[in-house]
Design a protein around this motif. Structure first.
Motif, short mmCIF file in Angstrom:
data_model
loop_
_atom_site.label_atom_id
_atom_site.label_comp_id
_atom_site.label_asym_id
_atom_site.label_seq_id
_atom_site.Cartn_x
_atom_site.Cartn_y
_atom_site.Cartn_z
N THR A 187 0.84 -1.21 0.00
CA THR A 187 0.00 0.00 0.00
C THR A 187 0.87 1.25 0.00
OG1 THR A 187 -1.73 -1.20 1.17
CG2 THR A 187 -1.85 1.19 1.25
N ASP B 269 1.32 3.93 -3.11
CA ASP B 269 0.95 5.34 -2.87
C ASP B 269 2.16 6.26 -2.92
OD1 ASP B 269 -1.59 4.47 -2.63
OD2 ASP B 269 -1.77 4.71 -0.47
N THR C 53 -1.13 -5.32 -8.79
CA THR C 53 -1.95 -4.84 -9.91
C THR C 53 -3.40 -4.64 -9.45
OG1 THR C 53 -0.57 -6.17 -11.33
CG2 THR C 53 -2.58 -5.31 -12.31
N ASP C 54 -3.90 -5.62 -8.69
CA ASP C 54 -5.28 -5.53 -8.20
C ASP C 54 -5.45 -4.33 -7.28
OD1 ASP C 54 -6.05 -7.68 -9.60
OD2 ASP C 54 -6.11 -9.09 -7.91
N GLU C 55 -4.45 -4.13 -6.38
CA GLU C 55 -4.59 -3.02 -5.43
C GLU C 55 -4.52 -1.68 -6.15
OE1 GLU C 55 -2.89 -3.35 -1.61
OE2 GLU C 55 -2.85 -1.18 -1.28
N ALA D 19 -5.43 -1.15 -9.22
CA ALA D 19 -6.70 -0.99 -9.94
C ALA D 19 -7.80 -0.55 -8.99
CB ALA D 19 -7.07 -2.30 -10.62
N LEU D 20 -7.79 -1.14 -7.78
CA LEU D 20 -8.80 -0.77 -6.78
C LEU D 20 -8.64 0.70 -6.38
CD1 LEU D 20 -10.90 -1.28 -4.53
CD2 LEU D 20 -9.03 -2.10 -3.11
N ARG D 21 -7.38 1.08 -6.11
CA ARG D 21 -7.12 2.47 -5.72
C ARG D 21 -7.58 3.43 -6.82
NH1 ARG D 21 -1.22 3.92 -6.47
NH2 ARG D 21 -2.08 3.75 -8.55
N GLY E 222 -9.75 2.82 -9.12
CA GLY E 222 -11.21 2.73 -9.21
C GLY E 222 -11.88 3.59 -8.16
N LEU E 223 -11.33 3.56 -6.94
CA LEU E 223 -11.90 4.38 -5.86
C LEU E 223 -11.73 5.87 -6.16
CD1 LEU E 223 -10.66 2.27 -2.84
CD2 LEU E 223 -13.04 2.87 -3.24
N ARG E 224 -10.54 6.21 -6.68
CA ARG E 224 -10.29 7.62 -7.00
C ARG E 224 -11.20 8.13 -8.11
NH1 ARG E 224 -3.70 7.88 -6.89
NH2 ARG E 224 -3.52 7.71 -4.63
#
Lengths: 243, 159
Positions: A11, A15, A41-43, A45-47, A49-51
């Motif tokens: 994380t 970041d 890659t998943d994290e 993409a999630l970050r 996606g959230l942004r």
């Protein structure tokens, strides 16, 4: 580095918080470990996606609702007595007032303590000086205007003795109070069931032993306070409950 | 007053929406704005106005959830079934799935994800809003993202 350690840092790495060399172990590991690369890659993409979640527009009724609630609160406020309105206006400042009052109280105690110490140190020096002046053979002093009367200072020993006797006096008072309460409590518990009576006696002997064994001063006062509180709870609450 | 409302309405409503869900978001946002306007005179400027408003929003949302009794922790044994997209190329419904999964997270995780990832606030700002240490904030975010990854299953973007 193990996959577990790398994943703990992912994380922060994604970041951009692991600058320079601190990110090298993670970067190196991701090049060689497909599983961790997938997690990264998943994290990411999630970050992302959230942004990218769109901002949400509130319904127009929200502002109307806020205004209606504020108006209702104002009406309620106007119906309250003036003293309560004033109180609620000053309530937020209560902690500050408390601090100021506390500081004043502390200053008063400090000044009183210093004055007391000054008196204590002044008293023996006066006592030492007086005999010395008496034994020195001197010519009779020339008639002079009478000096102003010296302030009356209580002998230091009296105060110390009084202070030293204070803890014993307090303990004595507490013991008397406990004895009086115990008599009331015993009258009350006469009607209690046997198991409750037994528990009372056990706790009572525990607290009494603690009070007897405690050192004079604060420990004894605390022990008596516990005993008295217990007796009050046992006797007075019971009495109130039965009324 | 109205200017302040328009300045913060989207963020306050958005945060409340994503923490308490769509049904109660308006009620919570309304409560936040009423508290803001009634407390504005007593606001001492110990923190930025935005931080104070976001803190009120998060606290009101979490209190609302507590009142509603929905603040149960989700253990690994009862993770809800969230349909994962089998197609890994591109996921046009990702936003909707993320929104749905957000609602399955424990409230604390939801709050940190909304503040940091959705609203883009720094860890320092999040820590000030949540009244915790920056380190706690970072570890909560890490755990929240891990839980979200579990809920979402294989992602279909950025591949």
């Amino acid at each position: 580095m193990t996959c577990e350690k790398i994943r703990e840092q992912l994380t922060a790495y994604l970041d951009g918080e692991l600058e320079g060399d601190r990110g090298t172990p993670v970067r190196g590991h991701l090049r060689t470990c497909a599983a961790c690369r997938q997690v990264a890659t998943d994290e990411a993409a999630l970050r992302d996606g959230l942004r990218a979640l769109p901002p949400l527009d509130p319904p127009p009724s929200l502002w109307a609702g806020v205004q209606a609630q504020l108006a209702a609160a104002e009406v309620r406020e106007s119906q309250r007595p003036a003293w309560r309105r004033a109180l609620s206006r000053w309530a937020p400042l209560a902690p500050r007032f408390g601090m100021v009052l506390g500081a004043c109280a502390a200053a008063t105690v400090l000044l009183a303590w210093r004055a007391h110490r000054h008196e204590e140190t002044a008293a023996p020096s006066l006592a030492q000086q007086t005999p010395a002046t008496q034994h020195t053979p001197v010519a009779p002093p020339p008639p002079a205007p009478a000096p102003p009367p010296a302030p009356v200072v209580a002998p230091a020993g009296d105060v110390s003795a009084d202070l030293a006797a204070e803890p014993a006096r307090i303990s004595g008072d507490s013991a008397q109070a406990a004895t009086a309460l115990l008599a009331t409590a015993r009258a009350e518990i006469a009607a209690w069931p046997a198991d409750r009576k037994q528990a009372f006696e056990a706790r009572l002997s525990e607290l009494t032993a603690a009070a007897d064994a405690a050192a004079e001063g604060r420990p004894k006062q605390r022990a008596y306070r516990d005993l008295i509180r217990y007796l009050q709870n046992a006797a007075i609450r019971e009495e109130v409950a039965l009324r | 007053m109205e200017m302040l409302y328009h300045q913060f309405k989207r963020r306050v409503f958005g945060m409340a929406h994503r923490i308490v869900g769509p049904n109660d978001a308006e009620e919570v946002a309304q409560e936040v704005f009423v508290r803001v306007f009634r407390g504005l005179a007593a606001f001492r400027g110990d923190s930025a106005l935005s931080t104070w408003i976001y803190r009120l929003t998060v606290n009101a949302s979490l209190s609302h959830l507590a009142r509603r009794g929905r603040r149960q922790e989700i253990s690994d044994d009862n993770l809800p079934e969230v349909p994962a997209t089998p197609e890994p190329e591109r996921d046009p419904g990702l936003a909707a799935r993320i929104e749905a999964c957000l609602q399955q997270l424990p409230a604390g995780y939801r709050a940190i994800l909304v503040l940091h990832d959705v609203e883009g606030l720094s860890h320092e700002e999040c820590a000030a809003i949540l009244e915790c240490r920056v380190g706690t904030c970072k570890s909560q975010l890490h755990k929240a993202r891990a839980r979200m990854r579990d809920l979402l299953g294989p992602m279909g973007v950025a591949k």
